[in-house]
Enzyme design. Structure first.
Site, PDB file in Angstrom:
ATOM      1  N   GLU A 294       6.187   5.833 -17.949  1.00 51.07           N
ATOM      2  CA  GLU A 294       7.380   5.314 -17.257  1.00 51.07           C
ATOM      3  C   GLU A 294       8.515   5.015 -18.233  1.00 51.07           C
ATOM      4  OE1 GLU A 294       5.937   2.098 -14.765  1.00 51.07           O
ATOM      5  OE2 GLU A 294       4.147   3.260 -14.263  1.00 51.07           O
ATOM      6  N   GLU A 413      -0.596   8.121 -11.994  1.00 51.46           N
ATOM      7  CA  GLU A 413      -0.802   6.747 -11.513  1.00 51.46           C
ATOM      8  C   GLU A 413      -0.177   6.642 -10.134  1.00 51.46           C
ATOM      9  OE1 GLU A 413       0.700   2.261 -12.530  1.00 51.46           O
ATOM     10  OE2 GLU A 413       0.244   3.564 -14.261  1.00 51.46           O
TER      11      GLU A 413
END
Length: 499
Positions: A294, A413
């Site tokens: 991220e 994820e």
């Protein structure tokens, strides 16, 4: 009376008693004796036939009982002495037998110690041989990788016969990067160190996950046991490796100056990184590493909008870490996974949703083996939510395919919240998309099986991402797996049944 003492003697013939001499008196004497005997016998009979509380009988008992009791005690004492002698004899025999067993045990322990020493020596020799082979293979792989070629070289395994504990069978690095079947993974609270929740999900789905996901910070050394336990379970280890402290008190903030991208690029963590790479080589088993996920957001210490980091530093940091691993021979064991956050969840005003912005974080094809993303169904934070695969993944998938064409894609994820009561429908949409051959480049789905409470804009939400959050969620997941299997053109899951 005379003043002298005198003894008076009465002539025998003058007495009247029945015991006096004389024929007549002899008869009286015999009769008297007989009478006395009869009287004594009668008295004895009366005493013993009388009640137990009779004074005479009690007196006789008080005399007789101590004598009888004393005899009983003597008899008991003799018996006890006999038993004591017998017990001592048995104890002596048992002690002798115990001494014999102890001697045998000591001998066995000696043999065991010698064997363990031999095993350790053999294992050390085998590890050294594998390490050298891995290092040579890694140099070839690294050279090819920097030249822009795909990483395909895997270390040769020792042909030495296995001695002692069997090392868990691991797949090859290429089988991680380009799996023969679509993978299904789980992040749970304790795996791969505890399989309780993993096994619960497997039982609910009647299928065993094939990837074990876990997290680790840069203040923790490489955990060989994590990799070994995952492979022993039959699951691929996938490490999310975060350049921050592993302490729960610091992971909630992006401001961790010690872990700034500049410090990593300048070599502050080189010793740690080299040791980590060496430990991976020593373990000799491949694993996936999702480094600093991220990165296109700003809520972690490696985000370029946080922690004093500047534009372009993320790519330099990634390449620096990758180069150290290449020099140590560790890239022969690592599947490098670059996984940004879904772009449509970021600020449009700052240009963070544009493909050009995401491209600025990409280290290059030579430094990345798989690409992926973090993407969730989060109704409170998603504008215009349609509870569909396209809404959650569509925009980001397009950018990933443009930036890294041909790279395997991992939904690295993901999860869905029960908020809004659309979780089951969203799961169905996910598997409907995976059953479409157009998405066959998606090689795996790693589910975040946690419950998380967080506060955003002063509002607290608890999201239950777990597959087993409801019966509807479980049913949708099982039906989804079956849906993919029903299309032979789809990239199939090949999950092992629960044993």
């Amino acid at each position: 009376m005379s003043e002298y003492n005198e003894t008076m003697i009465t002539p025998l013939s003058q007495g009247r008693s029945f015991w006096t001499t004389g024929k007549k008196n002899r008869r009286k004497t015999a009769l008297g004796a007989t009478t006395i005997v009869v009287l004594l016998a009668l008295i004895s009979w009366l005493v013993w036939m009388s009640p137990s509380d009779n004074i005479v009988r009690k007196a006789v008992s008080d005399v007789v009982q101590p004598i009888a009791g004393d005899a009983t005690l003597k008899s008991d004492r003799a018996n006890l002495l006999s038993q004591l002698v017998s017990s001592k004899s048995a104890m002596s025999n048992q002690q002798a037998e115990l001494a014999k067993i102890k001697a045998q045990l000591a001998a066995a322990n000696g043999k065991s110690t010698a064997l363990q020493q031999q095993l350790s020596a053999a294992s050390a020799a085998e590890s050294a041989a594998e390490g050298k082979a891995a290092s040579l293979s890694a140099q070839v792989a690294a050279a090819g990788s920097h030249a822009g070629t795909a990483k395909a070289v895997t270390p040769a395994k020792s042909t030495t016969a296995a001695v002692g504990p069997v090392v868990p069978q691991a797949g090859t690095l290429d089988s991680l990067i380009h799996p023969a079947s679509r993978q299904f993974g789980l992040y749970t609270d304790q795996s791969p160190f505890n399989w309780a929740e993993n096994d619960l999900v497997a039982s609910d789905l009647s299928a065993q996950p094939s990837i074990a996901g876990y997290f680790q910070g840069w203040d923790t050394d490489f955990r060989a046991d994590a990799v070994q336990r995952a492979w022993a379970k039959g699951e691929t280890p996938l490490l999310t490796w975060e350049s921050q402290s592993n302490s729960s008190s610091t992971t909630t903030t992006a401001n961790q100056a010690a872990y700034s991208l500049g410090n990593i690029i300048n070599g502050n963590f080189d010793a740690y990184l080299k040791k980590y790479a060496d430990d991976i080589v020593a373990n000799g088993q491949p694993l996936g590493i999702r480094l600093d996920q991220e990165m296109n957001a700003n809520w972690y210490p490696w985000g370029e909008g946080a922690n004093g980091n500047s534009k372009g530093q993320f790519v330099l940091m990634w390449q620096h870490v990758h180069d150290i691993f290449a020099a140590e021979g560790a890239n022969a064991y690592v599947d490098w996974i670059w996984a940004p956050n879904r772009v449509d969840g970021l600020s449009a005003a700052n240009g963070m949703q544009k493909e050009s912005y995401l491209l600025s974080f990409y280290p290059g094809d030579a430094y990345v083996d798989q690409v992926g993303m973090s993407a969730y169904l989060r109704p409170p934070y998603s504008t215009g939510e349609t509870y569909s695969f396209d809404h959650t993944f569509g925009t980001t998938l397009t950018q990933l395919r443009d930036i890294a064409p041909g790279k395997p894609i991992l939904l690295a994820e993901t999860g869905a919240s029960e908020i809004g009561n659309q979780k089951a429908a969203w799961i169905t949409s996910l598997f409907t998309a995976l059953s479409n051959p157009v998405n066959n480049d998606i090689v795996g789905v790693d589910w975040f099986n946690h419950v998380v409470t967080s506060t955003t804009s002063g509002v607290q939400y608890t999201n239950d991402w777990r597959i087993q959050s409801s019966n509807g969620s479980i049913a949708a997941f099982k039906s989804g797996l079956a849906l993919v299997a029903s299309n032979p053109q789809a990239f199939q899951f090949a999950l092992k049944p629960v044993s």
